[in-house]
Design a protein around this motif. Sequence first.
Motif, PDB file in Angstrom:
ATOM      1  N   MET A 182      45.302  61.418  67.172  1.00  9.20           N
ATOM      2  CA  MET A 182      44.148  60.863  66.522  1.00  9.20           C
ATOM      3  C   MET A 182      44.601  59.975  65.359  1.00  9.20           C
ATOM      4  O   MET A 182      45.348  60.394  64.493  1.00  9.20           O
ATOM      5  N   GLU A 183      44.121  58.751  65.383  1.00  6.35           N
ATOM      6  CA  GLU A 183      44.552  57.788  64.376  1.00  6.35           C
ATOM      7  C   GLU A 183      43.450  57.606  63.343  1.00  6.35           C
ATOM      8  O   GLU A 183      42.309  57.297  63.674  1.00  6.35           O
ATOM      9  N   THR A 184      43.787  57.811  62.069  1.00  5.75           N
ATOM     10  CA  THR A 184      42.788  57.639  61.023  1.00  5.75           C
ATOM     11  C   THR A 184      43.082  56.340  60.278  1.00  5.75           C
ATOM     12  O   THR A 184      44.231  56.061  59.934  1.00  5.75           O
ATOM     13  N   ALA A 185      42.036  55.576  60.075  1.00  5.74           N
ATOM     14  CA  ALA A 185      42.191  54.317  59.339  1.00  5.74           C
ATOM     15  C   ALA A 185      42.262  54.629  57.850  1.00  5.74           C
ATOM     16  O   ALA A 185      41.443  55.372  57.319  1.00  5.74           O
ATOM     17  N   ARG A 186      43.243  54.059  57.218  1.00  9.65           N
ATOM     18  CA  ARG A 186      43.417  54.289  55.789  1.00  9.65           C
ATOM     19  C   ARG A 186      42.535  53.319  55.005  1.00  9.65           C
ATOM     20  O   ARG A 186      42.636  52.111  55.169  1.00  9.65           O
ATOM     21  N   ARG A 187      41.672  53.861  54.189  1.00 13.40           N
ATOM     22  CA  ARG A 187      40.801  53.020  53.366  1.00 13.40           C
ATOM     23  C   ARG A 187      41.499  52.683  52.059  1.00 13.40           C
ATOM     24  O   ARG A 187      42.126  53.528  51.438  1.00 13.40           O
ATOM     25  N   GLU A 188      41.357  51.446  51.668  1.00 12.10           N
ATOM     26  CA  GLU A 188      41.914  51.025  50.392  1.00 12.10           C
ATOM     27  C   GLU A 188      41.007  51.498  49.258  1.00 12.10           C
ATOM     28  O   GLU A 188      39.787  51.584  49.407  1.00 12.10           O
ATOM     29  N   LEU A 189      41.631  51.796  48.137  1.00  8.59           N
ATOM     30  CA  LEU A 189      40.861  52.249  46.987  1.00  8.59           C
ATOM     31  C   LEU A 189      40.104  51.088  46.350  1.00  8.59           C
ATOM     32  O   LEU A 189      38.973  51.224  45.910  1.00  8.59           O
ATOM     33  N   TRP A 190      40.737  49.900  46.354  1.00  2.94           N
ATOM     34  CA  TRP A 190      40.151  48.743  45.695  1.00  2.94           C
ATOM     35  C   TRP A 190      40.121  47.596  46.682  1.00  2.94           C
ATOM     36  O   TRP A 190      41.141  47.221  47.237  1.00  2.94           O
ATOM     37  N   VAL A 191      38.956  47.044  46.899  1.00  2.00           N
ATOM     38  CA  VAL A 191      38.815  45.935  47.833  1.00  2.00           C
ATOM     39  C   VAL A 191      38.267  44.736  47.068  1.00  2.00           C
ATOM     40  O   VAL A 191      37.210  44.827  46.441  1.00  2.00           O
ATOM     41  N   GLU A 192      39.013  43.633  47.102  1.00  2.51           N
ATOM     42  CA  GLU A 192      38.564  42.415  46.430  1.00  2.51           C
ATOM     43  C   GLU A 192      37.502  41.739  47.276  1.00  2.51           C
ATOM     44  O   GLU A 192      37.686  41.531  48.469  1.00  2.51           O
ATOM     45  N   GLU A 193      36.399  41.398  46.647  1.00  2.23           N
ATOM     46  CA  GLU A 193      35.345  40.675  47.334  1.00  2.23           C
ATOM     47  C   GLU A 193      35.137  39.348  46.628  1.00  2.23           C
ATOM     48  O   GLU A 193      35.175  39.282  45.398  1.00  2.23           O
ATOM     49  N   PRO A 194      34.925  38.290  47.390  1.00  6.33           N
ATOM     50  CA  PRO A 194      34.715  36.984  46.742  1.00  6.33           C
ATOM     51  C   PRO A 194      33.408  36.997  45.950  1.00  6.33           C
ATOM     52  O   PRO A 194      32.409  37.558  46.375  1.00  6.33           O
ATOM     53  N   VAL A 195      33.468  36.392  44.796  1.00  8.21           N
ATOM     54  CA  VAL A 195      32.311  36.353  43.915  1.00  8.21           C
ATOM     55  C   VAL A 195      31.659  34.984  44.049  1.00  8.21           C
ATOM     56  O   VAL A 195      32.340  33.969  44.172  1.00  8.21           O
ATOM     57  N   GLY A 196      30.353  34.957  44.026  1.00  2.00           N
ATOM     58  CA  GLY A 196      29.636  33.696  44.162  1.00  2.00           C
ATOM     59  C   GLY A 196      29.834  32.763  42.986  1.00  2.00           C
ATOM     60  O   GLY A 196      29.868  31.551  43.131  1.00  2.00           O
ATOM     61  N   ARG A 197      30.005  33.323  41.809  1.00  4.91           N
ATOM     62  CA  ARG A 197      30.130  32.524  40.600  1.00  4.91           C
ATOM     63  C   ARG A 197      31.440  32.816  39.887  1.00  4.91           C
ATOM     64  O   ARG A 197      31.965  33.913  39.962  1.00  4.91           O
ATOM     65  N   ARG A 198      31.947  31.807  39.178  1.00  3.64           N
ATOM     66  CA  ARG A 198      33.146  32.058  38.381  1.00  3.64           C
ATOM     67  C   ARG A 198      32.784  32.830  37.120  1.00  3.64           C
ATOM     68  O   ARG A 198      31.650  32.827  36.671  1.00  3.64           O
ATOM     69  N   ARG A 199      33.772  33.468  36.529  1.00  2.00           N
ATOM     70  CA  ARG A 199      33.570  34.245  35.322  1.00  2.00           C
ATOM     71  C   ARG A 199      33.260  33.317  34.148  1.00  2.00           C
ATOM     72  O   ARG A 199      33.775  32.207  34.071  1.00  2.00           O
ATOM     73  N   MET A 200      32.433  33.805  33.237  1.00  5.24           N
ATOM     74  CA  MET A 200      32.104  33.004  32.057  1.00  5.24           C
ATOM     75  C   MET A 200      33.336  32.861  31.176  1.00  5.24           C
ATOM     76  O   MET A 200      34.159  33.777  31.102  1.00  5.24           O
ATOM     77  N   PRO A 201      33.476  31.733  30.487  1.00  6.91           N
ATOM     78  CA  PRO A 201      34.585  31.598  29.537  1.00  6.91           C
ATOM     79  C   PRO A 201      34.482  32.650  28.431  1.00  6.91           C
ATOM     80  O   PRO A 201      33.382  33.109  28.094  1.00  6.91           O
ATOM     81  N   ASP A 202      35.627  33.002  27.874  1.00  5.42           N
ATOM     82  CA  ASP A 202      35.667  34.089  26.880  1.00  5.42           C
ATOM     83  C   ASP A 202      34.740  33.883  25.681  1.00  5.42           C
ATOM     84  O   ASP A 202      34.038  34.818  25.291  1.00  5.42           O
ATOM     85  N   PRO A 203      34.714  32.692  25.047  1.00  8.83           N
ATOM     86  CA  PRO A 203      33.805  32.558  23.893  1.00  8.83           C
ATOM     87  C   PRO A 203      32.334  32.722  24.283  1.00  8.83           C
ATOM     88  O   PRO A 203      31.549  33.318  23.541  1.00  8.83           O
ATOM     89  N   VAL A 204      31.965  32.229  25.454  1.00 10.79           N
ATOM     90  CA  VAL A 204      30.578  32.349  25.900  1.00 10.79           C
ATOM     91  C   VAL A 204      30.263  33.810  26.192  1.00 10.79           C
ATOM     92  O   VAL A 204      29.194  34.321  25.836  1.00 10.79           O
ATOM     93  N   ARG A 205      31.202  34.499  26.833  1.00  8.73           N
ATOM     94  CA  ARG A 205      30.982  35.909  27.145  1.00  8.73           C
ATOM     95  C   ARG A 205      30.876  36.743  25.878  1.00  8.73           C
ATOM     96  O   ARG A 205      30.041  37.648  25.771  1.00  8.73           O
ATOM     97  N   THR A 206      31.704  36.445  24.885  1.00  5.02           N
ATOM     98  CA  THR A 206      31.641  37.161  23.601  1.00  5.02           C
ATOM     99  C   THR A 206      30.276  36.966  22.947  1.00  5.02           C
ATOM    100  O   THR A 206      29.668  37.915  22.451  1.00  5.02           O
ATOM    101  N   ALA A 207      29.807  35.711  22.940  1.00  2.00           N
ATOM    102  CA  ALA A 207      28.497  35.431  22.349  1.00  2.00           C
ATOM    103  C   ALA A 207      27.384  36.137  23.132  1.00  2.00           C
ATOM    104  O   ALA A 207      26.421  36.636  22.533  1.00  2.00           O
TER     105      ALA A 207
END
Length: 134
Positions: A1-26
């Motif tokens: 019996m073969e069990t598929a190993r699940r990853e703990l962390w799976v990267e998913e593409p994000v629709g939007r880029r992350r906000m710049p640091d100064p904007v996020r801080t504000a």
Amino acid sequence: METARRELWVEEPVGRRRMPDPVRTAAVRAVLVTALTLGLATVAFFCSVTGSWLAFPMVLGSIAGTIVATWAVLDVWVTRQVWNQRHGVVSAPSSTARALRRERRARQGQYAEARDADRIRGSRGSGHGRLSRA
């Protein structure tokens, strides 16, 4: 019996880029100030309903908090505008900035080709560009 190993962390593409640091801080600052102001307003309401002596100071604090929260939200907007202005415009397909950058890149490429051609032509000629005449 073969069990598929699940990853703990799976990267998913994000629709939007992350906000710049100064904007996020504000933005984080604005959210915290707004939450604090809403808490003050709630306490002011309940103090007013119960007739407590704290009602008046809490109402004044809520008014001040509302002014500060408005300022914080405007700070997010201004910081975002300044970031976009300093670090380039957001290019849309109809953006004139994209066409200007494309033209500038093409001109730089032509200049580089002409410069390289002059170097090659100059090195075979009468010795210009050489360190010694040997």
